[in-house]
Design an enzyme around this catalytic site. Structure first.
Site, PDB file in Angstrom:
ATOM      1  N   THR A 188       0.826  -1.211   0.000  1.00 28.99           N
ATOM      2  CA  THR A 188       0.000   0.000   0.000  1.00 28.99           C
ATOM      3  C   THR A 188       0.863   1.265   0.000  1.00 28.99           C
ATOM      4  O   THR A 188       0.709   2.141  -0.862  1.00 28.99           O
ATOM      5  CB  THR A 188      -0.907  -0.006   1.251  1.00 28.99           C
ATOM      6  OG1 THR A 188      -1.596  -1.252   1.262  1.00 28.99           O
ATOM      7  CG2 THR A 188      -1.892   1.124   1.246  1.00 28.99           C
ATOM      8  N   VAL A 189       1.786   1.369   0.972  1.00 29.56           N
ATOM      9  CA  VAL A 189       2.572   2.609   1.083  1.00 29.56           C
ATOM     10  C   VAL A 189       3.600   2.694  -0.056  1.00 29.56           C
ATOM     11  O   VAL A 189       3.822   3.773  -0.632  1.00 29.56           O
ATOM     12  CB  VAL A 189       3.257   2.711   2.461  1.00 29.56           C
ATOM     13  CG1 VAL A 189       4.083   3.989   2.560  1.00 29.56           C
ATOM     14  CG2 VAL A 189       2.210   2.677   3.572  1.00 29.56           C
ATOM     15  N   LYS A 192       4.585   4.767  18.631  1.00 34.83           N
ATOM     16  CA  LYS A 192       4.592   6.140  18.115  1.00 34.83           C
ATOM     17  C   LYS A 192       4.860   7.139  19.242  1.00 34.83           C
ATOM     18  O   LYS A 192       5.586   8.119  19.057  1.00 34.83           O
ATOM     19  CB  LYS A 192       3.262   6.433  17.418  1.00 34.83           C
ATOM     20  CG  LYS A 192       3.033   5.538  16.189  1.00 34.83           C
ATOM     21  CD  LYS A 192       1.586   5.600  15.711  1.00 34.83           C
ATOM     22  CE  LYS A 192       1.323   4.647  14.554  1.00 34.83           C
ATOM     23  NZ  LYS A 192      -0.112   4.419  14.310  1.00 34.83           N
TER      24      LYS A 192
HETATM   25  N1  HSE Z   1      -2.695   0.368  12.384  1.00 35.41           N
HETATM   26  C1  HSE Z   1      -2.283   1.731  12.390  1.00 35.41           C
HETATM   27  C2  HSE Z   1      -3.481   2.560  12.818  1.00 35.41           C
HETATM   28  C3  HSE Z   1      -1.815   2.127  11.015  1.00 35.41           C
HETATM   29  O1  HSE Z   1      -4.581   2.016  12.967  1.00 35.41           O
HETATM   30  O2  HSE Z   1      -3.342   3.748  13.065  1.00 35.41           O
HETATM   31  C4  HSE Z   1      -0.933   3.328  10.966  1.00 35.41           C
HETATM   32  O3  HSE Z   1       0.221   3.219  11.729  1.00 35.41           O
END
Ligand code: HSE
Length: 436
Positions: A13-14, A205
């Site tokens: 995808t990316v 993150k």
């Molecule tokens: N699985 C992640 C989300 C995708 O739902 O935000 C992006 O990092």
């Protein structure tokens, strides 16, 4: 100037989105970067699979090491994910003197410290904007845009899957498991959806954001993590009645004692902008001492939003190929020798307010017992409501909002409340943040 050749590890995808954006905006990207950027090779496990992009002119290979060992390739874009083969490939690329752009949050959160050390040793860059919040340029905003600030705290909705689930639970009164299944079908969730719902993806993150906000090493193992699997429709509805929305927040806050680093479901007053971020969208509020609160909102995943961040990193790297390499922006925002060892606080040392849902016997004196215990721990009550019994039972739901309290004190109070005969265990608890 000769074009810069790049290689993509992964053409899903990316990767497909990145090829499309590079082709579509080639002229403007070249004007920004100062050089043309050419995808010369891309690796994919299944070469026969249909792609979302035009692969003409790109040499497709099955073995990703063909790319990291190709002397013609100057920048490797890692889009494989996880911390297995992706880590080997990134380290090999750095060893070979190549710059790396990666969308891999787990890799950076878990191994970023050693990866950056290797990159510095080799005099190359590792850029990771797409690893956090997809298309939102949050790394650049915190690392560069807010560089004049002492950052006090940041709080983000940084997992779209959880936000989608919580939004559906509120708007359509749906159950958690039912919405999760749909999120998987729609392709929002990670390949292992427990990474989403248990808060691990958000913690990856948050680890990265906290490092660049406070100048501390990446410390994923010190993040307190609680997912959304135990949030029920009932809590979502009661929170709404009290004027709050439940969101999975990643919170990093600097205190006198150290840094709070936590991911958990959180009640947020619904007048806050971030409480109204719905569906798969992401948002991050950053509170700097000079800028005040700033809010960043956008798509946290998806082909082109994430490609937007990949290409921005590519442009940054290409600019340094012709600029002054000694004056690059440091990987973790602060100069490597200036990373600070501020302690990360354990969760019981955190101050926060609480939503408590008790199942209490419906007879005189019960609430008096509960409030006596809370008062004994110096816990003030902000609001209290008693609801109708959910079944024919003599126990009724009682919802309490507390003022800010040291988590250790709240734990002690809850243990005493749960020991009362008139209260069913367990007491349900969700943290509350006013983000004021
Ligand atoms: N699985 C992640 C989300 C995708 O739902 O935000 C992006 O990092």
């Amino acid at each position: 100037m000769t074009p810069v050749k790049i290689g993509l590890l992964g053409l899903g995808t990316v990767g497909g989105g990145t090829v499309n954006v590079l082709r579509r905006n080639a002229e403007e990207i070249c004007r920004r970067a100062g050089r043309e950027i050419i995808v010369s090779k891309a690796s994919a496990r299944d070469l026969s699979r249909a792609r979302i992009c035009d692969t003409s002119g790109i040499e497709l290979v099955q073995d990703p090491f063909d790319i990291v060992n190709d002397p013609e390739i100057q920048i490797v874009v890692e889009l494989i994910g996880g911390d297995g083969i992706a880590r080997e490939l990134v380290l090999q690329a750095l060893e070979n003197g190549k710059h790396v752009v990666t969308a891999n949050k787990a890799l950076i959160a878990l191994h970023g410290n050693s990866i950056f050390a290797k990159a510095s040793e080799k005099g190359v860059m590792v850029a990771f904007e797409p690893a956090v919040a997809g298309g939102i340029p949050i790394i650049k905003a915190v690392r560069e845009g807010l560089a004049g600030n002492r950052i006090e705290w940041l709080a983000g909705i940084i997992n779209g899957t959880c936000n989608y689930i919580l939004t559906e639970m509120l708007d359509k009164r749906r159950d958690f498991h039912d919405v999760l299944q749909e999120a998987q079908t729609l392709g929002y969730a990670e390949s292992d959806p427990t990474f989403d719902v248990e808060g691990i993806d958000a913690a990856h993150k948050l680890t990265i954001l906290a490092s660049i906000a406070f100048g501390i090493p990446l410390q994923f193992d010190k993040v307190y993590i609680e997912g959304i699997a135990r949030i029920t429709r009932i809590d979502v509805a009661y929170a709404e009645e009290l004027g709050y929305r439940i969101k999975l927040l990643g919170i990093a806050r600097r205190t006198k004692e150290g840094v709070e680093l936590r991911v958990h479901p959180t009640l947020i007053p619904h007048r806050r902008l971030i409480a109204n971020v719905d569906g798969v969208m992401n948002a991050v509020v950053v509170k700097g001492d000079a800028a005040g609160p700033t809010l960043y909102y956008g798509a946290g995943a998806g082909a082109e939003p994430t490609a937007s961040s990949v290409v921005a990193d590519l442009v940054d790297v290409v600019r340094t190929l012709t600029g002054d390499p000694e004056n690059r922006v440091p990987h973790l925002a602060f100069q490597p020798g200036a990373i600070s060892a501020i302690p990360i606080l354990p969760i019981d040392a955190v101050h926060t307010a609480y939503y408590l849902r008790l199942s209490a016997e419906d007879r005189p004196g019960v609430l008096a017992d509960v409030t006596r215990i809370l008062a004994g721990h110096n816990i003030s009550i902000e609001a209290i409501i008693q609801k109708e019994a959910l079944t024919e039972e003599t126990f009724v739901p009682v919802i309490l909002l507390t003022q800010q309290v040291l988590e250790r004190e709240l734990n002690a109070a809850i243990r005493e409340i749960e020991a009362l005969d008139c209260i069913n265990r367990p007491v349900k608890r969700i943290r509350v943040e006013t983000l004021g």
